[in-house]
Design an enzyme around this catalytic site. Sequence first.
Site, short mmCIF file in Angstrom:
data_model
loop_
_atom_site.label_atom_id
_atom_site.label_comp_id
_atom_site.label_asym_id
_atom_site.label_seq_id
_atom_site.Cartn_x
_atom_site.Cartn_y
_atom_site.Cartn_z
N LYS A 168 0.48 -1.27 -0.01
CA LYS A 168 0.06 0.06 -0.21
C LYS A 168 0.99 1.29 -0.05
O LYS A 168 2.08 1.35 0.26
CB LYS A 168 -1.08 -0.06 1.23
CG LYS A 168 -1.89 -1.25 1.12
CD LYS A 168 -2.74 -1.07 2.38
CE LYS A 168 -3.91 -2.38 2.23
NZ LYS A 168 -4.79 -2.29 3.42
N ASN A 224 -1.94 -0.17 7.02
CA ASN A 224 -1.53 -1.35 7.53
C ASN A 224 -0.51 -2.18 6.42
O ASN A 224 -0.62 -3.19 6.64
CB ASN A 224 -2.80 -2.32 8.06
CG ASN A 224 -3.54 -2.45 6.87
OD1 ASN A 224 -3.69 -2.08 6.00
ND2 ASN A 224 -4.76 -3.27 7.21
N GLU A 242 -9.72 -9.98 -7.97
CA GLU A 242 -8.76 -8.86 -7.78
C GLU A 242 -7.35 -8.64 -8.54
O GLU A 242 -6.99 -7.73 -9.06
CB GLU A 242 -8.18 -9.05 -6.27
CG GLU A 242 -9.31 -8.60 -5.06
CD GLU A 242 -9.08 -8.74 -3.83
OE1 GLU A 242 -9.98 -8.65 -2.97
OE2 GLU A 242 -7.88 -9.19 -3.47
N HIS A 281 -2.05 -5.64 1.37
CA HIS A 281 -3.26 -6.17 1.13
C HIS A 281 -3.01 -7.59 0.85
O HIS A 281 -2.14 -7.96 0.33
CB HIS A 281 -4.08 -5.64 -0.06
CG HIS A 281 -5.31 -6.17 -0.59
ND1 HIS A 281 -6.57 -6.12 0.15
CD2 HIS A 281 -5.41 -7.05 -1.46
CE1 HIS A 281 -7.46 -6.94 -0.38
NE2 HIS A 281 -6.82 -7.50 -1.34
N TYR A 298 -12.63 -1.82 -3.22
CA TYR A 298 -13.32 -1.70 -1.84
C TYR A 298 -14.81 -1.81 -1.50
O TYR A 298 -15.24 -1.20 -0.69
CB TYR A 298 -12.54 -0.89 -1.01
CG TYR A 298 -11.01 -1.30 -0.58
CD1 TYR A 298 -10.71 -2.35 0.28
CD2 TYR A 298 -9.98 -0.56 -1.16
CE1 TYR A 298 -9.42 -2.68 0.40
CE2 TYR A 298 -8.61 -0.72 -0.87
CZ TYR A 298 -8.41 -1.99 0.02
OH TYR A 298 -7.11 -2.33 0.37
P1 IDP Z 1 -7.88 -6.71 5.50
O1 IDP Z 1 -7.35 -5.97 4.80
O2 IDP Z 1 -7.16 -7.40 6.76
O3 IDP Z 1 -8.75 -7.90 4.80
P2 IDP Z 1 -10.57 -5.33 5.79
O4 IDP Z 1 -11.70 -5.71 6.85
O5 IDP Z 1 -10.80 -6.06 4.41
O6 IDP Z 1 -9.38 -5.83 6.35
O7 IDP Z 1 -10.42 -3.95 5.86
C1 IDP Z 1 -9.84 -3.42 4.24
C2 IDP Z 1 -9.05 -2.27 4.69
O8 IDP Z 1 -9.58 -1.29 5.17
C3 IDP Z 1 -7.88 -2.42 5.73
O9 IDP Z 1 -6.78 -3.37 5.36
C4 IDP Z 1 -7.65 -1.42 6.47
O10 IDP Z 1 -6.74 -0.50 5.73
C5 IDP Z 1 -8.99 -0.72 6.53
N1 IDP Z 1 -9.53 -0.64 7.46
C6 IDP Z 1 -10.15 -1.85 8.08
N2 IDP Z 1 -10.88 -1.72 9.07
C7 IDP Z 1 -10.62 -0.29 9.55
C8 IDP Z 1 -10.89 0.66 10.63
O11 IDP Z 1 -11.45 0.09 11.56
N3 IDP Z 1 -10.49 1.95 10.50
C9 IDP Z 1 -9.49 2.34 9.58
N4 IDP Z 1 -9.57 1.49 8.58
C10 IDP Z 1 -9.67 0.23 8.36
MG MG Z 2 -10.13 -7.72 3.57
#
Ligand code: IDP
Ligand code: MG
Length: 139
Positions: A11, A114, A128, A117, A51
Amino acid sequence: MRTDRTFTMLKPDSVEKGNIGPILEKISSAGFKIVAMKLTQMTTADAEAFYAIHSERPFFGELVSYMTRGPIVAAVLEKDNAVSDFRTLIGATNPAEAADGTIRKMFADSISENAVHGSDSDQNAEIESQFHFAGREIF
Ligand code: IDP
Ligand code: MG
């Protein structure tokens, strides 16, 4: 449905911090073969579509701005049990909860920024991968 491929993005925070090399090293050392890869930048429309499942979540706007603010590295990875093994390698969505040695524990700053992905199913890995790559770009 094949079970030996997953899709990843390094990312914008990973690219900004100069972490492309170290993260790819972790991915290679864990036994994943890179079968497609490019530096690219998502438009707002791209990120909203990629997304879409999160469009009703309160963090959706923040997620789209983050993911479009600079280049990413998109890649398709090959390994037996790719989706599950890669989710283990990257760790929990929130780096504060990610296991020691995982990519998010080592390289991510927060639940929103984070680092990486990873697809959550074989079907989404396929969708994807096709979102980011033409068939001839996947080897
Ligand atoms: P993942 O990437 O671990 O699969 P997902 O729940 O699919 O997690 O969420 C997609 C992305 O959205 C996350 O990787 C993160 O960048 C962002 N995200 C998820 N939960 C939160 C949150 O509670 N606050 C802010 N950003 C979030
Ligand atoms: Mg996800």
